[in-house]
Design an enzyme around this catalytic site. Structure first.
Site, PDB file in Angstrom:
ATOM      1  CG  ASP A   1      -1.730  -1.264   1.368  1.00 37.03           C
ATOM      2  OD1 ASP A   1      -2.076  -1.855   0.340  1.00 37.03           O
ATOM      3  OD2 ASP A   1      -2.004  -1.670   2.514  1.00 37.03           O
TER       4      ASP A   1
ATOM      5  CD  GLU B   1      -9.270  -2.520  -1.393  1.00 36.75           C
ATOM      6  OE1 GLU B   1      -9.785  -2.569  -0.275  1.00 36.75           O
ATOM      7  OE2 GLU B   1      -8.583  -3.443  -1.862  1.00 36.75           O
TER       8      GLU B   1
END
Length: 493
Positions: A14, A171
């Site tokens: 991420d 997302e």
């Protein structure tokens, strides 16, 4: 110039990036590990210096009750008007929050909490307004946005900005501005083989956003034998020469079939060009482990993948070390004799075990610990490879039936087995030598047992993290009477 992917190997998922002057700063998620949200800086996007963590205090990062792969999810790192902002979600305790710092290598502020559902928040600053964009746990409108009051953390009324390209569970939104146009990057397709990056654009940061006609702008879906898979969850930056870059997560699977990965999701880099106002990643070609692109900054002297930790712990724990959840600091003491571990009753099968680790960053690597330990019956300390409480390997010194011995123990799901034993002295050199498929466990230079890397892989163990390597101690149901002292630890890849 040539560079190697991943740019930050091992458990670094991420990624989020921002540039201040000629310096790039990057952060990744950390889940149940403490301190949280590791931070890096670079002048050329490929040589990354670790500078610490954004969350270093218990009141910033409460991890009580956090299961494996819970805790801190994806962050966003931004710089605005001289201040660094890091926003993320503690999915176990508290939800969304942001912290600030003047210097990312220094102390960060106390959290400002933001009341909203979901995960993966983003901050975007434009004309005096801060926009908070997030995955909203709403299948009809998975990406929402609201204006954020930075003083109070209060949100205005949320509104949808993205309904999903193929996946209602979109997302990881990031809003970026380029030449007066606002771009929304979103991750879809889950976090494994179907992972992808989709793009949309608008004339206003609040939308409405139109999707790129060539979405997804990055995916390795349908390429099962590529060196890099599961590419997604991306962020954009631009260097001082105007070249745009994408950082994103991916995995390096290995073996013939089924393929698996155990180093975790790692951080990769690709150049970005623009056609008809849309981002094109790596000229539309798959990203590889060896890349050729015009890097910013000074040319690299010699490309190297060496990652080495050689410490006696006299100066404490370096920035590479992390605990599983908030540590009991009384169990860890550094000094001229080394790292003294005060083993508690918990084993590595349980949260709260006495363990501190660093990331395994290469398939081919070694770790060695010189351990001074005179255990009472069943007490144990040594060197562990940890994916989670249900999947870990260890080589440790214990006492059984009055005799001191070293054991190699494997925990694989519901099964635990000692697969090797050998006599041990009061000081022992414990080592793990790894290649892509095998861990070899050595005591005083002699091999005691081997184990497959497969059973610490995400495809077996599940979760979002990667293998961590480091020393542990346990009284196996009671507090240890004796301290285990790690006199020296060496990791090299």
């Amino acid at each position: 110039m040539q560079y190697e992917n991943p740019i930050i190997p091992g458990f670094h998922p991420d990624p989020t990036i921002c540039r201040v002057g000629e310096t790039f700063y990057l952060a990744t998620s950390s889940f149940e590990y403490f301190p949280g949200v590791p931070l890096y800086r670079s002048q050329n996007l490929t040589d990354w210096e670790p500078i610490g963590h954004a969350l270093t205090r218990d009141d910033q990062l409460p991890l009580g009750g956090a299961r494996s792969s819970m805790g801190i999810f994806a962050p966003t790192l931004r710089h605005h008007d001289g201040t660094f902002y890091m926003v993320t979600t503690n999915v176990t305790n508290g939800g969304h929050f942001f912290v600030t710092a003047d210097d990312p290598a220094g102390e960060w502020s106390d959290p400002t909490w933001v009341d909203a559902p979901g995960i993966d928040p983003d901050l975007f600053f434009d004309d005096g307004t801060c926009y908070f964009t997030y995955h909203a746990d709403d299948p009809d409108a998975p990406i929402k946005q609201a204006e954020l009051d930075l003083e109070t953390g209060e949100l205005g009324d949320p509104y949808p900005v993205w309904e999903g390209f193929r996946d209602p569970y979109a997302e990881a939104p990031h809003v970026i501005e380029r030449d007066g146009t606002y771009y929304l990057l979103v991750a879809e397709g889950g976090t494994h083989a179907g992972h992808m990056v989709v793009a949309a654009r608008a004339d206003d940061p609040a939308g409405p956003y139109e999707g790129c006609p060539d979405n997804p702008v990055l995916t390795h879906w349908g390429r099962p034998r590529d060196e890099i898979r599961a590419t997604g969850h991306a962020d954009l930056t631009v260097d001082t020469e105007g070249q745009w870059w994408l950082v994103f997560l991916g995995i390096r699977q290995h073996s013939m079939w089924p393929r698996f990965h155990h180093l975790g999701r790692e951080t990769f880099l690709a150049p970005v060009s623009w056609e008809d106002g849309w981002p094109v990643v790596n000229d539309g070609e798959p990203v590889s482990t060896e890349m050729d692109a015009p890097l910013p900054g000074e040319p690299r002297e010699e490309a190297t993948s060496v990652d080495r930790t050689d410490t006696t712990f006299a100066d404490g724990l370096g920035v590479e070390w992390e605990f599983r959840r908030n540590p009991d600091r009384d169990r860890y003491e550094t000094g001229p004799d080394g790292l003294a571990l005060h083993g508690g009753p918990e084993t590595l099968d349980e949260p709260g075990a006495t363990f501190v680790g660093r990331r395994q960053t290469a398939f081919d690597c070694s770790a060695e610990a010189t351990l001074a330990f005179d255990p009472d019956e069943d007490e144990e300390a040594g060197l562990a490879l940890v994916m989670n409480e249900d999947h870990h390997y260890q080589v440790g010194v214990t006492r059984r039936d009055g005799r001191r011995e070293a054991v190699v123990r494997l925990r694989i799901g519901d099964a635990t087995e000692v697969v090797g034993r050998t006599p041990a002295g009061t000081t022992a050199d414990l080592a793990v030598e790894a290649d892509t498929q095998t861990y070899r466990f050595l005591v005083d230079g002699e091999e005691v047992a081997t184990a497959s890397t497969r059973y610490l892989a995400t495809e077996v163990a599940d979760g979002f993290t990667g293998v961590m390597i480091g020393p542990y101690a346990t009284g196996r149901g009671r507090t240890c009477e004796s301290n285990a002292v790690v006199e020296r630890f060496v990791y090299e890849s």
